[in-house]
Design a protein around this motif. Structure first.
Motif, PDB file in Angstrom:
ATOM      1  N   VAL A 128      39.679  56.314  14.338  1.00  0.00           N
ATOM      2  CA  VAL A 128      38.353  55.807  13.986  1.00  0.00           C
ATOM      3  C   VAL A 128      37.312  56.594  14.792  1.00  0.00           C
ATOM      4  N   VAL A 129      36.386  57.207  14.077  1.00  0.00           N
ATOM      5  CA  VAL A 129      35.333  58.015  14.707  1.00  0.00           C
ATOM      6  C   VAL A 129      34.021  57.240  14.649  1.00  0.00           C
ATOM      7  N   LYS A 130      33.314  57.199  15.767  1.00  0.00           N
ATOM      8  CA  LYS A 130      32.017  56.519  15.798  1.00  0.00           C
ATOM      9  C   LYS A 130      31.058  57.297  16.698  1.00  0.00           C
ATOM     10  N   GLU A 131      29.780  57.051  16.487  1.00  0.00           N
ATOM     11  CA  GLU A 131      28.744  57.698  17.283  1.00  0.00           C
ATOM     12  C   GLU A 131      28.148  56.694  18.261  1.00  0.00           C
ATOM     13  N   ILE A 132      27.969  57.139  19.500  1.00  0.00           N
ATOM     14  CA  ILE A 132      27.372  56.290  20.525  1.00  0.00           C
ATOM     15  C   ILE A 132      26.174  57.016  21.133  1.00  0.00           C
ATOM     16  N   SER A 133      25.173  56.244  21.533  1.00  0.00           N
ATOM     17  CA  SER A 133      23.971  56.797  22.164  1.00  0.00           C
ATOM     18  C   SER A 133      23.956  56.425  23.638  1.00  0.00           C
ATOM     19  N   HIS A 134      23.474  57.338  24.462  1.00  0.00           N
ATOM     20  CA  HIS A 134      23.476  57.085  25.901  1.00  0.00           C
ATOM     21  C   HIS A 134      22.329  57.856  26.548  1.00  0.00           C
ATOM     22  N   LYS A 186      26.517  61.213  20.847  1.00  0.00           N
ATOM     23  CA  LYS A 186      27.762  61.966  20.769  1.00  0.00           C
ATOM     24  C   LYS A 186      28.785  61.208  19.939  1.00  0.00           C
ATOM     25  N   THR A 187      29.708  61.962  19.377  1.00  0.00           N
ATOM     26  CA  THR A 187      30.763  61.396  18.535  1.00  0.00           C
ATOM     27  C   THR A 187      32.031  61.233  19.363  1.00  0.00           C
ATOM     28  N   VAL A 188      32.602  60.057  19.340  1.00  0.00           N
ATOM     29  CA  VAL A 188      33.821  59.767  20.093  1.00  0.00           C
ATOM     30  C   VAL A 188      34.886  59.252  19.133  1.00  0.00           C
ATOM     31  N   VAL A 189      36.131  59.467  19.514  1.00  0.00           N
ATOM     32  CA  VAL A 189      37.274  59.016  18.729  1.00  0.00           C
ATOM     33  C   VAL A 189      37.837  57.758  19.383  1.00  0.00           C
ATOM     34  N   ASN A 190      37.880  56.691  18.625  1.00  0.00           N
ATOM     35  CA  ASN A 190      38.399  55.423  19.133  1.00  0.00           C
ATOM     36  C   ASN A 190      39.889  55.363  18.854  1.00  0.00           C
TER      37      ASN A 190
END
Length: 335
Positions: A128-134, A186-190
């Motif tokens: 599952v790929v999602k984008e997170i902001s930081h 950035k895009t992270v893999v869950n």
């Protein structure tokens, strides 16, 4: 495989079950093995079964190899896997399961057993790929931030309208924050993790991989000893984590009989759907032959070979099949 992690857990339990079965009676082992092959998922049984299948004179090995034919199983490991020269570590699958991609390779002797390597035709589940902001809040210049706030319209303008002041307050803080700590995406893999996977296990595996890389590069005996020590420590940590997890899981389910039954059923890999090996003309007849074979083995005058030794449980079942007109299937009790 539908779920790689669940399948790996099931495979580990199957291997442990087979290892325990080798210490009990032959017919009990056959019964346990028959229940294992009923799982609907692709099946692979691995581990040190402590049976020298390469020794054709060993009666236990012959009887064990007789089990695979009526059950539609295939043994892939070839060559010596023990320092004594025997093939003890086995890789067993169904004959019609295309799970082994290529031949099993006997690798190095890390201990008194060699590792058996083979690639699998397993499909890894999509991550599952999602984008997170930081924001890098810790990188804010604490001297420049107050200065920018003092020079902003919020501090230099006298407001008479509350709504206008509130709007200036929000926009000023947002602009100042964006200036000193830019919002980044950035895009992270869950990736799914086993519930028993902990930071201590992750650290032990990291140290093991580092020691292995050093040894494979240097080929030094000292580095090999260090790698073995780190490998054994990582194995100990993983086994300890499994034991603690399953013990706690069962204890938490002890007050709920339904949940406890579901938990033990999942740990024992009970099949939801019956999946008999292909090629059997009648699954019910296989079960009937098993009952007849047990009666003959436990009878006062069990069938014997020409040399006087009692016939094995699966050899009797094969003869029952042949006598019933299924000899055209070319079932054999040989390896």
């Amino acid at each position: 495989m539908s779920d790689l992690f669940d399948d790996l857990l099931s495979l580990g339990l199957l291997a442990q079950l087979v290892e325990r079965c080798t210490s009990i009676a032959e017919e009990d082992f056959a019964t346990s093995l028959e229940s294992i092959i009923l799982v609907p998922e692709p099946l692979i049984v691995t581990g040190d079964l402590n049976i020298p299948v390469n020794d054709t004179d060993d009666p236990n090995a012959c009887e064990f190899l007789d089990l695979r034919v009526p059950l539609g199983l295939k043994q892939h490991a070839k060559g010596s896997t023990h320092e004594g020269g025997h093939t003890l570590d086995l890789v067993i699958t169904r004959e019609d399961d295309d799970i082994i991609k290529s031949a099993v390779v006997i690798d190095r002797f890390i201990s008194h057993h060699a590792s058996a390597l083979c690639p699998l035709n397993s499909v890894k589940p999509l991550a599952v790929v999602k984008e997170i902001s930081h924001r890098q809040v810790k990188a804010i210049d604490l001297d420049a931030l107050p200065a920018d706030l003092r020079d902003s319209d919020l501090c230099t303008t006298k407001f008479t309208d509350v709504d206008e002041m509130a709007s200036c307050y929000n926009s000023t803080l947002q602009a100042t924050l964006d200036k000193h700590a830019t919002l980044k995406t950035k895009t992270v893999v869950n990736r799914k993790r086993l519930p028993l996977f902990k930071s201590q296990m992750k650290a032990a595996l990291r140290v093991r991989r580092k020691a292995e890389s050093i040894w494979r590069e240097s080929k030094s005996a000292d580095d090999l000893s260090v790698f073995k020590a780190k490998k054994n420590h990582a194995t100990f940590i993983m086994n300890q984590a499994r034991c603690e997890y399953y013990t706690t899981h069962i204890q938490q389910s002890s007050c709920n009989q339904r949940k406890l039954f579901q938990t033990t059923k999942a740990l024992l890999c009970d099949a939801k759907d019956v999946s008999f090996p292909s090629g059997n003309p009648d699954p019910d007849y296989l079960l009937d032959c098993r009952s007849k074979g047990k009666m003959l083995v436990k009878s006062e005058n069990p069938p014997r070979l020409e040399i006087g030794r009692k016939k094995g449980y699966m050899r009797i079942i094969k003869e029952l099949w042949d006598d019933s007109g299924f000899g055209n299937l070319d079932l054999s009790s040989d390896n």
